[in-house]
Design a protein around this motif. Sequence first.
Motif, PDB file in Angstrom:
ATOM      1  N   LEU A 297       1.294   4.289 -15.957  1.00  0.00           N
ATOM      2  CA  LEU A 297       2.578   3.739 -15.524  1.00  0.00           C
ATOM      3  C   LEU A 297       3.745   4.493 -16.148  1.00  0.00           C
ATOM      4  O   LEU A 297       4.788   4.683 -15.508  1.00  0.00           O
ATOM      5  CB  LEU A 297       2.658   2.249 -15.886  1.00  0.00           C
ATOM      6  CG  LEU A 297       1.672   1.338 -15.151  1.00  0.00           C
ATOM      7  CD1 LEU A 297       1.689  -0.058 -15.763  1.00  0.00           C
ATOM      8  CD2 LEU A 297       2.003   1.272 -13.663  1.00  0.00           C
TER       9      LEU A 297
ATOM     10  N   ASP B 280       1.768  -4.114  -6.741  1.00  0.00           N
ATOM     11  CA  ASP B 280       2.342  -2.834  -6.329  1.00  0.00           C
ATOM     12  C   ASP B 280       1.401  -1.664  -6.598  1.00  0.00           C
ATOM     13  O   ASP B 280       1.442  -0.657  -5.896  1.00  0.00           O
ATOM     14  CB  ASP B 280       3.672  -2.590  -7.041  1.00  0.00           C
ATOM     15  CG  ASP B 280       4.758  -3.543  -6.587  1.00  0.00           C
ATOM     16  OD1 ASP B 280       4.639  -4.102  -5.465  1.00  0.00           O
ATOM     17  OD2 ASP B 280       5.722  -3.751  -7.347  1.00  0.00           O
ATOM     18  N   TRP B 281       0.577  -1.800  -7.647  1.00  0.00           N
ATOM     19  CA  TRP B 281      -0.362  -0.738  -8.007  1.00  0.00           C
ATOM     20  C   TRP B 281      -1.799  -1.213  -7.829  1.00  0.00           C
ATOM     21  O   TRP B 281      -2.114  -2.371  -8.134  1.00  0.00           O
ATOM     22  CB  TRP B 281      -0.161  -0.301  -9.458  1.00  0.00           C
ATOM     23  CG  TRP B 281       1.100   0.465  -9.699  1.00  0.00           C
ATOM     24  CD1 TRP B 281       2.293  -0.030 -10.140  1.00  0.00           C
ATOM     25  CD2 TRP B 281       1.301   1.868  -9.500  1.00  0.00           C
ATOM     26  NE1 TRP B 281       3.223   0.980 -10.247  1.00  0.00           N
ATOM     27  CE2 TRP B 281       2.646   2.159  -9.862  1.00  0.00           C
ATOM     28  CE3 TRP B 281       0.487   2.915  -9.078  1.00  0.00           C
ATOM     29  CZ2 TRP B 281       3.186   3.448  -9.787  1.00  0.00           C
ATOM     30  CZ3 TRP B 281       1.025   4.195  -9.013  1.00  0.00           C
ATOM     31  CH2 TRP B 281       2.354   4.444  -9.364  1.00  0.00           C
TER      32      TRP B 281
ATOM     33  N   VAL C 271      -1.558  -5.509 -11.953  1.00  0.00           N
ATOM     34  CA  VAL C 271      -2.261  -4.379 -11.347  1.00  0.00           C
ATOM     35  C   VAL C 271      -3.529  -4.915 -10.698  1.00  0.00           C
ATOM     36  O   VAL C 271      -4.313  -5.623 -11.343  1.00  0.00           O
ATOM     37  CB  VAL C 271      -2.621  -3.310 -12.393  1.00  0.00           C
ATOM     38  CG1 VAL C 271      -3.402  -2.161 -11.741  1.00  0.00           C
ATOM     39  CG2 VAL C 271      -1.365  -2.771 -13.079  1.00  0.00           C
TER      40      VAL C 271
ATOM     41  N   GLN D 179       0.041   3.630  -5.741  1.00  0.00           N
ATOM     42  CA  GLN D 179       0.965   2.602  -5.291  1.00  0.00           C
ATOM     43  C   GLN D 179       0.473   2.060  -3.954  1.00  0.00           C
ATOM     44  O   GLN D 179      -0.015   2.816  -3.106  1.00  0.00           O
ATOM     45  CB  GLN D 179       2.372   3.170  -5.129  1.00  0.00           C
ATOM     46  CG  GLN D 179       3.107   3.376  -6.437  1.00  0.00           C
ATOM     47  CD  GLN D 179       4.535   3.831  -6.221  1.00  0.00           C
ATOM     48  OE1 GLN D 179       4.825   4.560  -5.282  1.00  0.00           O
ATOM     49  NE2 GLN D 179       5.420   3.408  -7.105  1.00  0.00           N
ATOM     50  N   ARG D 180       0.598   0.770  -3.764  1.00  0.00           N
ATOM     51  CA  ARG D 180       0.140   0.153  -2.514  1.00  0.00           C
ATOM     52  C   ARG D 180       0.811   0.796  -1.294  1.00  0.00           C
ATOM     53  O   ARG D 180       0.196   0.941  -0.228  1.00  0.00           O
ATOM     54  CB  ARG D 180       0.415  -1.357  -2.560  1.00  0.00           C
ATOM     55  CG  ARG D 180      -0.084  -2.112  -1.347  1.00  0.00           C
ATOM     56  CD  ARG D 180       0.062  -3.609  -1.540  1.00  0.00           C
ATOM     57  NE  ARG D 180      -0.808  -4.084  -2.607  1.00  0.00           N
ATOM     58  CZ  ARG D 180      -2.084  -4.391  -2.434  1.00  0.00           C
ATOM     59  NH1 ARG D 180      -2.652  -4.253  -1.247  1.00  0.00           N
ATOM     60  NH2 ARG D 180      -2.805  -4.830  -3.450  1.00  0.00           N
ATOM     61  N   THR D 181       2.070   1.191  -1.441  1.00  0.00           N
ATOM     62  CA  THR D 181       2.802   1.769  -0.314  1.00  0.00           C
ATOM     63  C   THR D 181       2.242   3.116   0.127  1.00  0.00           C
ATOM     64  O   THR D 181       2.566   3.590   1.221  1.00  0.00           O
ATOM     65  CB  THR D 181       4.286   1.941  -0.676  1.00  0.00           C
ATOM     66  OG1 THR D 181       4.403   2.696  -1.893  1.00  0.00           O
ATOM     67  CG2 THR D 181       4.963   0.586  -0.861  1.00  0.00           C
TER      68      THR D 181
ATOM     69  N   ASN E 276       4.539   7.634 -14.182  1.00  0.00           N
ATOM     70  CA  ASN E 276       5.312   7.323 -12.981  1.00  0.00           C
ATOM     71  C   ASN E 276       6.766   7.028 -13.311  1.00  0.00           C
ATOM     72  O   ASN E 276       7.668   7.363 -12.538  1.00  0.00           O
ATOM     73  CB  ASN E 276       4.690   6.132 -12.246  1.00  0.00           C
ATOM     74  CG  ASN E 276       5.581   5.596 -11.145  1.00  0.00           C
ATOM     75  OD1 ASN E 276       6.278   4.582 -11.336  1.00  0.00           O
ATOM     76  ND2 ASN E 276       5.573   6.247 -10.000  1.00  0.00           N
TER      77      ASN E 276
ATOM     78  N   ARG F   3       2.834   9.083  -7.262  1.00  0.00           N
ATOM     79  CA  ARG F   3       2.414   7.790  -6.699  1.00  0.00           C
ATOM     80  C   ARG F   3       0.902   7.639  -6.674  1.00  0.00           C
ATOM     81  O   ARG F   3       0.377   6.619  -6.241  1.00  0.00           O
ATOM     82  CB  ARG F   3       3.005   7.640  -5.302  1.00  0.00           C
ATOM     83  CG  ARG F   3       4.537   7.682  -5.324  1.00  0.00           C
ATOM     84  CD  ARG F   3       5.117   7.836  -3.943  1.00  0.00           C
ATOM     85  NE  ARG F   3       4.724   6.719  -3.100  1.00  0.00           N
ATOM     86  CZ  ARG F   3       4.716   6.773  -1.768  1.00  0.00           C
ATOM     87  NH1 ARG F   3       5.035   7.904  -1.152  1.00  0.00           N
ATOM     88  NH2 ARG F   3       4.363   5.718  -1.072  1.00  0.00           N
ATOM     89  N   SER F   4       0.199   8.662  -7.132  1.00  0.00           N
ATOM     90  CA  SER F   4      -1.245   8.614  -7.337  1.00  0.00           C
ATOM     91  C   SER F   4      -1.500   9.201  -8.713  1.00  0.00           C
ATOM     92  O   SER F   4      -1.032  10.299  -9.016  1.00  0.00           O
ATOM     93  CB  SER F   4      -1.969   9.430  -6.257  1.00  0.00           C
ATOM     94  OG  SER F   4      -3.362   9.504  -6.513  1.00  0.00           O
TER      95      SER F   4
END
Length: 260
Positions: free
Chosen positions: A104, A84-85, A4, A155-157, A107, A114-115
């Motif tokens: 986590l 990823d996070w 993370v 999440q990074r995305t 999720n 995702r937040s």
Amino acid sequence: MVEVDVVMLAYTGTREIYEMNRKAIQSLREGDPELVFNVFLLESNIEFPDMGWEYDAETQVIYPKEKFNFNHFNNIGKELGKADWIVFSNNDVVFEAGWCTALLAANKVNPALRSLCPVDPQSKHTPEGTFSQDAQFEIGHLVRVTFTGWCFMVQRTVFEETGPFDKRFDYYFADDDFTMQLRKADILNAAVPKSQVHHLAHMTSKETGLSISEKFKSDQATFKSKWGSQRSIAWKNRLAEKILRPLGLKRLIKELYRHN
């Protein structure tokens, strides 16, 4: 092992602030020792290296060349890692055991979350009874309640859909603006009561004598210009949540929140 990234901002001018930073980082790691935290501390005091204070070997201290801007510095920080996070956290916090694994886990139960935000049970904004004792998470975008701008994980995305943090908000309304970006992209946020992080509230600004109110009016005007009045925002939120989201009309949600 899960990695993370953690972005933390600081202006460290006194030993008290340094100790606060160190405790935040230490409690963060000790709270979830089975996770790998890549901590990036963005330090605004360029004289910090000469003060003789150091953090653990795994913490990277970054010195941005630009003048401090809350959202801009977070944008710099999120590009420093690849996990990823990403956790965005104030330095005036103390993390409790299991804080990140609880996020986590939420999720994992609902991948649409995702937040994710921890809860401070001592905060005046979340008095006893705010969250059900049996609830693993509560979905929402309410600032200081379900969305805690002083510590949140995404999440990074997410940024592929929201774009970067808006650097026009260099202090106030940064969290309000990001929740609107999440709404526009139809990205769900949730508070996780089992994830507990205590916010000491403005300790850095108190120590440095920084005025936390002088930019409020200008940032408020910028927010209104971008998203509309509070009445129009409330109307859009109800329309999106009650009608458009249940029907899967993501494109119309994006249009609904079109801004300047």
